[in-house]
Design an enzyme around this catalytic site. Structure first.
Site, PDB file in Angstrom:
ATOM      1  N   THR A 243     -34.649  19.548  -7.119  1.00 19.08           N
ATOM      2  CA  THR A 243     -34.958  20.907  -6.664  1.00 19.08           C
ATOM      3  C   THR A 243     -34.308  21.247  -5.320  1.00 19.08           C
ATOM      4  O   THR A 243     -33.917  22.369  -5.101  1.00 19.08           O
ATOM      5  CB  THR A 243     -36.479  21.133  -6.590  1.00 19.08           C
ATOM      6  OG1 THR A 243     -37.031  20.129  -5.761  1.00 19.08           O
ATOM      7  CG2 THR A 243     -37.100  21.078  -7.948  1.00 19.08           C
ATOM      8  N   ASP A 244     -34.135  20.261  -4.454  1.00 17.54           N
ATOM      9  CA  ASP A 244     -33.422  20.527  -3.194  1.00 17.54           C
ATOM     10  C   ASP A 244     -31.948  20.754  -3.451  1.00 17.54           C
ATOM     11  O   ASP A 244     -31.295  21.538  -2.798  1.00 17.54           O
ATOM     12  CB  ASP A 244     -33.475  19.286  -2.286  1.00 17.54           C
ATOM     13  CG  ASP A 244     -34.699  19.308  -1.433  1.00 17.54           C
ATOM     14  OD1 ASP A 244     -35.514  20.212  -1.650  1.00 17.54           O
ATOM     15  OD2 ASP A 244     -34.827  18.419  -0.580  1.00 17.54           O
TER      16      ASP A 244
ATOM     17  N   ASP B 189       5.779  33.931  14.484  1.00 11.13           N
ATOM     18  CA  ASP B 189       7.107  34.493  14.671  1.00 11.13           C
ATOM     19  C   ASP B 189       7.045  35.959  14.273  1.00 11.13           C
ATOM     20  O   ASP B 189       6.004  36.448  13.830  1.00 11.13           O
ATOM     21  CB  ASP B 189       8.196  33.702  13.948  1.00 11.13           C
ATOM     22  CG  ASP B 189       7.883  33.488  12.495  1.00 11.13           C
ATOM     23  OD1 ASP B 189       6.927  34.108  12.030  1.00 11.13           O
ATOM     24  OD2 ASP B 189       8.592  32.717  11.839  1.00 11.13           O
TER      25      ASP B 189
ATOM     26  N   ALA C  14     -35.511  10.218   0.627  1.00 15.92           N
ATOM     27  CA  ALA C  14     -35.723  11.508   1.290  1.00 15.92           C
ATOM     28  C   ALA C  14     -35.067  11.530   2.667  1.00 15.92           C
ATOM     29  O   ALA C  14     -34.536  12.541   3.111  1.00 15.92           O
ATOM     30  CB  ALA C  14     -37.204  11.789   1.418  1.00 15.92           C
TER      31      ALA C  14
ATOM     32  N   GLU D  83     -27.865  11.435   1.619  1.00 19.31           N
ATOM     33  CA  GLU D  83     -26.724  10.782   0.973  1.00 19.31           C
ATOM     34  C   GLU D  83     -25.582  11.735   0.661  1.00 19.31           C
ATOM     35  O   GLU D  83     -24.414  11.408   0.791  1.00 19.31           O
ATOM     36  CB  GLU D  83     -27.201  10.185  -0.362  1.00 19.31           C
ATOM     37  CG  GLU D  83     -27.850   8.866  -0.253  1.00 19.31           C
ATOM     38  CD  GLU D  83     -26.843   7.757  -0.334  1.00 19.31           C
ATOM     39  OE1 GLU D  83     -27.168   6.663   0.118  1.00 19.31           O
ATOM     40  OE2 GLU D  83     -25.716   7.982  -0.827  1.00 19.31           O
TER      41      GLU D  83
ATOM     42  N   ASP E  93       9.683  28.122   9.962  1.00 17.47           N
ATOM     43  CA  ASP E  93      10.292  28.075   8.634  1.00 17.47           C
ATOM     44  C   ASP E  93      11.509  27.164   8.517  1.00 17.47           C
ATOM     45  O   ASP E  93      11.834  26.707   7.443  1.00 17.47           O
ATOM     46  CB  ASP E  93      10.629  29.489   8.126  1.00 17.47           C
ATOM     47  CG  ASP E  93      11.304  30.333   9.200  1.00 17.47           C
ATOM     48  OD1 ASP E  93      11.846  29.740  10.139  1.00 17.47           O
ATOM     49  OD2 ASP E  93      11.283  31.572   9.097  1.00 17.47           O
TER      50      ASP E  93
ATOM     51  N   ASN F 134     -36.179  15.710  -3.946  1.00 20.43           N
ATOM     52  CA  ASN F 134     -34.948  15.408  -3.230  1.00 20.43           C
ATOM     53  C   ASN F 134     -33.716  15.512  -4.065  1.00 20.43           C
ATOM     54  O   ASN F 134     -32.667  15.941  -3.596  1.00 20.43           O
ATOM     55  CB  ASN F 134     -35.020  13.987  -2.691  1.00 20.43           C
ATOM     56  CG  ASN F 134     -35.586  14.013  -1.325  1.00 20.43           C
ATOM     57  OD1 ASN F 134     -34.910  14.459  -0.419  1.00 20.43           O
ATOM     58  ND2 ASN F 134     -36.826  13.613  -1.202  1.00 20.43           N
TER      59      ASN F 134
HETATM   60  P1  ATP Z   1      11.516  35.148  14.228  1.00 19.29           P
HETATM   61  O1  ATP Z   1      11.393  33.931  15.037  1.00 19.29           O
HETATM   62  O2  ATP Z   1      10.736  36.284  14.717  1.00 19.29           O
HETATM   63  O3  ATP Z   1      11.469  34.970  12.763  1.00 19.29           O
HETATM   64  P2  ATP Z   1      14.266  35.582  14.149  1.00 19.29           P
HETATM   65  O4  ATP Z   1      14.405  35.586  12.697  1.00 19.29           O
HETATM   66  O5  ATP Z   1      14.821  36.742  14.906  1.00 19.29           O
HETATM   67  O6  ATP Z   1      12.885  35.599  14.661  1.00 19.29           O
HETATM   68  P3  ATP Z   1      16.166  33.535  14.400  1.00 19.29           P
HETATM   69  O7  ATP Z   1      16.302  33.422  12.934  1.00 19.29           O
HETATM   70  O8  ATP Z   1      16.176  32.319  15.247  1.00 19.29           O
HETATM   71  O9  ATP Z   1      14.850  34.257  14.752  1.00 19.29           O
HETATM   72  O10 ATP Z   1      17.279  34.546  14.887  1.00 19.29           O
HETATM   73  C1  ATP Z   1      17.573  34.714  16.227  1.00 19.29           C
HETATM   74  C2  ATP Z   1      18.635  35.746  16.413  1.00 19.29           C
HETATM   75  O11 ATP Z   1      19.810  35.337  15.746  1.00 19.29           O
HETATM   76  C3  ATP Z   1      18.301  37.105  15.825  1.00 19.29           C
HETATM   77  O12 ATP Z   1      17.654  37.912  16.750  1.00 19.29           O
HETATM   78  C4  ATP Z   1      19.641  37.668  15.472  1.00 19.29           C
HETATM   79  O13 ATP Z   1      20.200  38.311  16.570  1.00 19.29           O
HETATM   80  C5  ATP Z   1      20.456  36.441  15.174  1.00 19.29           C
HETATM   81  N1  ATP Z   1      20.558  36.240  13.725  1.00 19.29           N
HETATM   82  C6  ATP Z   1      19.568  36.150  12.845  1.00 19.29           C
HETATM   83  N2  ATP Z   1      20.007  35.952  11.602  1.00 19.29           N
HETATM   84  C7  ATP Z   1      21.358  35.908  11.700  1.00 19.29           C
HETATM   85  C8  ATP Z   1      22.422  35.691  10.772  1.00 19.29           C
HETATM   86  N3  ATP Z   1      22.195  35.506   9.485  1.00 19.29           N
HETATM   87  N4  ATP Z   1      23.665  35.697  11.243  1.00 19.29           N
HETATM   88  C9  ATP Z   1      23.904  35.875  12.547  1.00 19.29           C
HETATM   89  N5  ATP Z   1      22.971  36.067  13.465  1.00 19.29           N
HETATM   90  C10 ATP Z   1      21.710  36.085  13.065  1.00 19.29           C
END
Ligand code: ATP
Length: 907
Positions: free
Chosen positions: A743-744, A327, A281, A285, A646, A740
């Site tokens: 029922t508990d 982001d 009791a 555990e 990402d 213990n």
């Molecule tokens: P978050 O951080 O909000 O996801 P984000 O996607 O704008 O922002 P980044 O991917 O770092 O962040 O992009 C930064 C900047 O680079 C953008 O604001 C844009 O001007 C430019 N950018 C984004 N994607 C491309 C691409 N494929 N080619 C060229 N420039 C780009």
């Protein structure tokens, strides 16, 4: 046989009976999967049913009970022995079913966490689960991918891998496809191979799978990895500690009761069994197990809300989050980009307007070479494409939404990306990085410009060189490397005035929430150095494209919930400060607050950054290394931080954050692998939902602890106090064990699925160091335990004094029913049961009803009467027992009422 790295690519393909262009056929892949098995490391799976059952049986408490049953049997008390055995089995079954569910949930989560891989099969590129890879598969590799198996590389476009897990080498390794002659080359030097357990930091490539699963290099050393014990959470550690203290206390108690019994001349066998039962009791555990089950099942519930938990402790930490760094693109917004404004030195075109006037009709841009150059540059310096749907004849954009928007706008102006690429073949590229915020592609200029769409040809006529390079990116990042601007079909020097004008236009577009991309070009005669520094310079700025990306609909309410819960939402974006500010305002994160630029962090000391993070809500033009600085500073300021990310380079910040959050749809394998949780829908609102689940789970564990400790302590007080009242042992060992272990247990388990309370997201986050006994839990356990003991023992005493032979049944029943009354009241720490609704946790209601029925069976079924030494209570006594036990319910409800009113200031 020679080792894989010693063979030429052709020999490897031959050996593995596969083809680089079309890959294996599906039937061959299936055959090989049967032959080689899944591409998994053995032993990292989950526990088998037998293992779970064995763990239930080998628990210390069960061992003691088995000893107790054996002793009873040896002393000739077979009935007790059988009854103890039956209780142990019931308890083990209950534990087993819980563990089993939890294990199943973990197995399902693990399966979901397996990355998918792009392979070439039957002539098509497909995405399959990495566990289905077989030797001979052709895999497509790109930055951010985890290597899914050991591969011999067939193509490498600046492919670089990070191999620290395998070789300890912390610098990226540049990969090649050439044959390496020597046989005994260290793994790190087999540069034409890429190995499971490493990941790609940059570049692109293709490889053929040579080994899978345990036959990979990592598989050979996998036994080392498998020995790493699963991490326990702070709550589990705290409960383990509590369990140890209680075990010691139980030992002291058992000795005390034993001694008291001996002095009073109780029967030795009875004393032994009573002592064992009290020990059971006193030691909760099940506590650590309950936490791991609550966390696992919680993780499973989170999956239904689009959150994949990768590390179990995250479920607990989520409840303590004080800051969410999110982001912008795709998390706060939909990442559904539409180009709406085109701006060159000569004109501003409202694409939406244009579309309205011209419908979906394609418009030729013959008379507008500046627009042609702008949209063609945007479509060429671009990895997205339109895939035509065979069934419907329509086309679907594939790729990054920023880029698909540019392909779409070019298409609208009659410039098809496929035609453009055919005319201006891409010969080199410098991929986008979020540090540079731009990318460049280099194209061969045809000798015959007539092959180029008319408007564009007019624009490119002046180039007269072999190649043209297009660069697109953030306008500020592009202007920084531009020296001229395209005006009226000519290059014009980029004066300060012009520069200011362009920056103003960029700001004006950004202010209205647009993502703005600039496009520039440069004519080249030679292709030599392909570094970004050599090519991204002296550009001619052509113009900019403004795109809208609407905020996600659910985000504004999630932000409000987040703030009400005492959590600060922060935006950290690579985008323009004004765009960031607009979106933050739209979703309610911040009004007119200042924006801190990522570059501003570069020259600050740690202490200065700590000062800045206290007051900053929006960070713009941030690169991954800045994210790490922000997390560190926030943590130094005592914040518990959730951070989204990402890319490959986000991994350090994700690792450093208390909760690293990767994006399921957009995120790279590396980000997902590092993160504590993955958002399957990339949505900010889902993070808030996860925090809520985390809080609910912690609350439920706390409710469970409240219930079990108060109830068990009631039993102990009662056993201790009885001798002082001159009574014999008030409960028999079997009765204690029954309460213990059976029922508990049922209602306690049902507390784990208690739904969220009204105020779950209206109170401040719980400090992670908070003791389990904080917020009055210790005092609660004490007074409720004492109340239960006084009520049950008082009833028993009164009946005993009036020499009623049913006194023990009365006491036993009142005790069990008080526990049921208690569990109903404990469902909420401060809301009344009538407010939360008696039906809002049906599992608990069912558990309470079942327990009451079992108790009635114990009192009224003759066979059980013999076993549990009970007697049938009269109707009057039963009603009285129910009435007395319900006092516990009312007392706890009154306490909650008092606390509610005190908190509201009305008392
Ligand atoms: P978050 O951080 O909000 O996801 P984000 O996607 O704008 O922002 P980044 O991917 O770092 O962040 O992009 C930064 C900047 O680079 C953008 O604001 C844009 O001007 C430019 N950018 C984004 N994607 C491309 C691409 N494929 N080619 C060229 N420039 C780009």
């Amino acid at each position: 046989m020679a080792k894989w790295h010693q063979l030429t690519s052709a020999a490897v393909l031959n050996e593995l009976r596969t083809d680089a262009a079309s890959g294996l056929t599906e039937s061959e892949a299936e055959f090989r999967l049967n032959q080689y098995g899944h591409n998994e490391l053995a032993g990292t799976g989950t526990k088998s049913s037998w293992q779970i059952l064995w763990e239930q049986l080998k628990a210390l408490m069960v061992m003691i009970l088995i000893v107790a049953a054996t002793v009873s049997a040896l002393l000739g008390d077979y009935k007790d022995a059988v009854a103890i055995g039956a209780i142990v089995v019931l308890n083990a079954l209950l534990g087993f079913s819980q563990e089993y569910r939890a294990e199943k949930a973990i197995a399902a989560l693990k399966k979901l966490a397996i990355p998918s891989v792009k392979v070439r099969r039957g002539g098509h590129v497909k995405e399959i689960s990495a566990s289905h890879l077989v030797p001979g598969d052709i895999v497509l590799l790109e930055a951010g991918n985890l290597l899914p198996a050991d591969c011999r590389l067939l193509q490498s476009a600046d492919l670089q891998t990070h191999e620290a897990t395998l070789t300890g080498e912390s610098e990226p390794i540049r990969k090649i496809t050439l044959t390496i002659e020597a046989a005994d080359v260290a793994l790190g030097d087999r540069r034409n191979m890429a190995f499971l357990g490493t990941f790609i930091t940059a570049g692109r490539g293709e490889g053929v799978v040579t080994e899978t699963g345990m036959r990979t290099e990592l598989g050979r050393i996998a036994s080392l990895i498998q020995t790493v014990a699963p991490e326990s959470t702070p709550l589990q550690r705290r409960l383990d500690h509590l369990g140890k203290i209680l075990a010691l206390a139980a030992l002291a108690l058992v000795l005390l009761i034993f001694a008291l019994g001996l002095i009073r001349g109780e029967e030795l066998k009875l004393l032994f069994l009573t002592a064992v039962s009290i020990g059971v009791a006193a030691v909760p555990e099940g506590l650590p197990a309950v936490v791991s089950i609550a966390l696992t099942l919680g993780a499973q519930r989170m999956l239904r809300r689009n959150v994949l938990i990768r590390k179990l402790p995250a479920v607990e930490t989520l409840g303590s989050i004080t800051v969410i760094c999110s982001d912008k693109t795709g998390t706060l917004t939909e990442n559904r980009m539409t180009a709406t404004i085109l701006k060159t030195a000569e004109r501003t075109l409202d694409v939406a307007d244009h579309l309205q006037k011209n419908g979906t009709e394609k418009v030729e841009v013959v008379g507008q070479p500046d627009v042609a150059l702008l949209v063609a540059g945007g479509a060429l310096c671009n990895d997205a494409f339109l895939s035509s749907e065979e069934d419907s004849g329509s086309s679907m954009p594939i790729g990054d939404p920023t880029e698909t928007a540019l392909v779409a706008v070019a298409t609208h102006f009659g410039l098809m990306k496929t035609d453009l690429e055919r005319a201006l073949e891409r010969v080199a590229e410098i991929p986008f990085t979020s540090e540079r915020k731009r990318m460049t592609t280099i194209h061969r200029l045809p000798s015959d410009l007539e092959r180029i769409p008319a408007g564009l040809a007019t624009a490119l006529r002046g180039c007269r060189s072999a190649y043209v390079a297009f660069t697109k990116g953030a306008v500020d990042s592009l202007l920084a490397i531009s020296t001229s601007v395209w005006v009226d079909g000519k290059l014009e020097f980029l004066s300060q005035t012009k520069l200011d004008q362009l920056a103003d236009s960029n700001n004006a577009l950004a202010k209205s929430g647009m993502r703005v991309l600039g496009i520039g070009f440069r004519c080249l005669d030679l292709l030599e150095d392909l570094s970004d520094s050599a090519n991204e310079r002296d550009l001619t700025f052509v113009g900019m494209v403004g795109m809208i990306d609407p905020p996600r609909p659910a985000v504004a309410s999630a932000v409000a919930r987040c703030k009400a819960a005492g959590i600060r939402p922060i935006v950290i974006t690579g985008d323009h400060p004004l765009t960031a500010q607009y979106v933050a305002r739209e979703v309610g994160i911040a009004g007119e607050c200042p924006v801190l630029l990522g570059t501003a962090l570069e020259h600050c000391s740690e202490a200065e950054i700590e000062g800045l993070v206290e007051s900053t809500t929006i960070y713009a033009r941030v690169s991954p290394e800045h994210k790490l600085k922000i997390v560190r500073a926030l943590q130094n300021r005592g914040q518990i931080v959730a951070m989204t990310g990402d890319g490959v380079n986000d991994a350090p910040a994700l690792r450093k954050a208390d909760i690293g959050v990767a994006m399921g749809a957009r995120g790279t394998d590396v980000a997902k692998e590092t993160a504590d949780m993955v958002l399957l829908d990339d949505n900010f609102a889902t993070i808030v939902a996860a925090v809520e689940e985390g809080r609910v789970i912690y609350d439920n564990v706390r409710k469970f602890v409240r219930y079990i400790l108060a109830t068990n302590s009631g039993e102990i007080w009662l056993m201790l106090a009885a001798p002082f009242l001159g009574m014999p042992l008030p409960l028999l060992p079997l009765q204690i064990l029954w309460m213990n272990l059976v029922t508990d247990g049922l209602p306690a388990v049902a507390l784990g699925v208690e739904p969220a309370e009204e105020d779950t997201m209206r109170r401040p986050p719980r400090p992670p160091s908070e003791s389990l006994f904080s917020r009055g839990l210790g005092a609660y356990v004490l007074w409720v335990g004492l109340l239960i003991a006084v009520l049950s023992l008082g009833t028993g005493y009164w009946y005993w004094r009036h020499s009623d032979s049913h006194w023990q049944t009365m006491l036993f029943t009142t005790l069990t029913l008080s526990q049921m009354a208690h569990v109903l009241a404990v469902r909420s720490e401060n809301q009344s049961l009538f407010h939360i609704g008696i039906l809002s946790n049906r599992a608990l209601l069912a558990a309470v009803i079942l327990t009451v029925l079992l108790q009635l069976a114990l009192i009224y079924a003759p066979a059980l009467q013999v076993l549990f030494r009970t007697a049938a209570l009269s109707f009057r006594d039963l009603v009285l027992s129910i009435a007395i036990s319900s006092v516990v319910f009312w007392a706890v409800e009154v306490e909650k009422w008092y606390c509610r009113h005190k908190a509201a200031g009305s008392i």
